[in-house]
Structures are given as structure tokens and as C-alpha cells.
Write an enzyme that holds these catalytic residues in place. Sequence first.
Site, PDB file in Angstrom:
ATOM      1  N   MET A 102      -0.799  -2.255  -3.809  1.00 59.89           N
ATOM      2  CA  MET A 102      -0.891  -4.165  -3.147  1.00 59.89           C
ATOM      3  C   MET A 102      -1.744  -4.355  -2.901  1.00 59.89           C
ATOM      4  SD  MET A 102       3.146  -3.448  -1.486  1.00 59.89           S
ATOM      5  CE  MET A 102       2.917  -1.699  -1.379  1.00 59.89           C
ATOM      6  N   GLY A 189      -2.005  -4.618   3.079  1.00 62.97           N
ATOM      7  CA  GLY A 189      -2.218  -3.869   1.310  1.00 62.97           C
ATOM      8  C   GLY A 189      -2.626  -2.827   1.960  1.00 62.97           C
ATOM      9  N   SER A 190      -2.165  -1.509   0.786  1.00 62.03           N
ATOM     10  CA  SER A 190      -1.263  -0.767   0.650  1.00 62.03           C
ATOM     11  C   SER A 190      -0.619  -0.332  -0.634  1.00 62.03           C
ATOM     12  CB  SER A 190       0.136  -0.656   1.598  1.00 62.03           C
ATOM     13  OG  SER A 190       0.720  -1.993   1.310  1.00 62.03           O
ATOM     14  N   ARG A 191       0.344   0.871  -0.708  1.00 58.92           N
ATOM     15  CA  ARG A 191       0.484   1.052  -2.293  1.00 58.92           C
ATOM     16  C   ARG A 191       1.827   2.094  -1.568  1.00 58.92           C
ATOM     17  NH1 ARG A 191      -2.905   6.235  -4.212  1.00 58.92           N
ATOM     18  NH2 ARG A 191      -1.418   7.581  -4.300  1.00 58.92           N
TER      19      ARG A 191
END
Length: 232
Positions: A102, A189-191
Site C-alpha cells: 500500500m 504506507g505499508s504492506r
Amino acid sequence: MSVAESIRKTFVPIRREGYPFIAAFALAALLLGLVWDGLFWIGLVLTLWCVYFFRDPERVTPLDDRLVVSPADGRVSMVGPARPPRELGMGEDEALRISVFMDVFSCHVNRAPVRGRISLIEHRPGRFLNAELDKASEENERNGLVIESPNGPVAVVQIAGLVARRILCWVEAPDEIAVGERFGLIRFGSRVDVYLPAAAVPRVAVGQTAVAGETVIAEFGSDIPPSLVHAS
């Protein structure tokens, strides 16, 4: 169509967790505007971005236990075998891992990829490397859930990224969770990684755009092999 229905279709709901950030950005824009008008407009744009970031649109989820849906909006960054985090107690064998990255423009509300009972939730502190890196799965701050689904245990891991500093999880073990149900959020912001049993067949390619709660990323009980072609 009623006025209320028109409003719901026009304006996407905002997560309440975003209200303090939106208010802070708006206040900063007003204060900066006292210094220079141009700073106000920059602050206004950032405020609108913050509103957009914390959006929480409704999704239509396929109700089929054979299907695994994406837990996040974003780009599929990895599809392949990997060992689940040790703290989740899923053994040393590799599982099918599908990762969705993301960026700061993605909707960051996370949804359950399958239905079932949450048997474990485990948070681990860590670093804040770029979430697209493979080693971020082991070194970054993360929060993992194990869901006992009709097709076996499925792990969902929220991974903090380069900008993200806060992982939120709204469910508890041993809650029952529905496929597509909201369970958490990662700020900025990440996964999200999904670890699936060996019987699962991937239905997405690296580079494909996924929609949380709607895009089918894997399937159980299918004889059709996965595509070997990456999305362009």
C-alpha cells in the site's frame, strides 16, 4: 434514489481514527496561512490528502469459502513460497505468501481474506524498512493474525513501512470474523502478507492492482493451474 442514498454514493465514509490527523492538518494550514497565503493552499492540499487517506469505502465481497480475497488495497508485490513468521506458530514449512503493498494514496483499511475463528493475534516491534523489501517481513514492526478457516489456518500479517509508525487492530482472539470484514488499519504506507495452505492456488500476478475485500487473490479446490505471466 433518495437524498440520503445520493450522499452515501457521493461521499466516502472516513474512519474516525483519521479525525485527529485531519484536524491537525487543517489547523496547521490555517496557522501557516497567517504567515503566507501560499502555505495555506499547500496545507489545504495536504489536509484533503489526509481525508482521502482515511477513506473507508464499502466493498462487495464474494461469499465463497473456496476464494481468498485481498486484505488490502494496493499492488501485488510478491507471490510465492515463504515461511510464516515464527511467532504465529504455523511451523517451519513454507506456505504460499501473497503480499499487497500500500502506498500513501491507497485505502489503508485492512479486511479479512477468509472467514473463520481468530486463534491468535501477535504483535512484534521492529524496524521501519521499505515495506516492498522481502526482509521487511522479518525485520519490520508487524501484527499477525491466524484465522482458522474452512480450508485450514490462514495468516494475515500487517507490516509497517518506511512512513508507517502505527498498526491498528480492532479484533481479538477468539473472535469469529467474516470474509471481507474490516479488522485493522496501518497509517501512511505499508504492506499486508497473507500465508495460505499448500492447497491454495494463486489467482493474481506480481504488479496487479488489488482491491481489499473484492479482488480474489487465491482459490482452494481448483484444478486450474496459476498463470506464470506477471501483470504489466
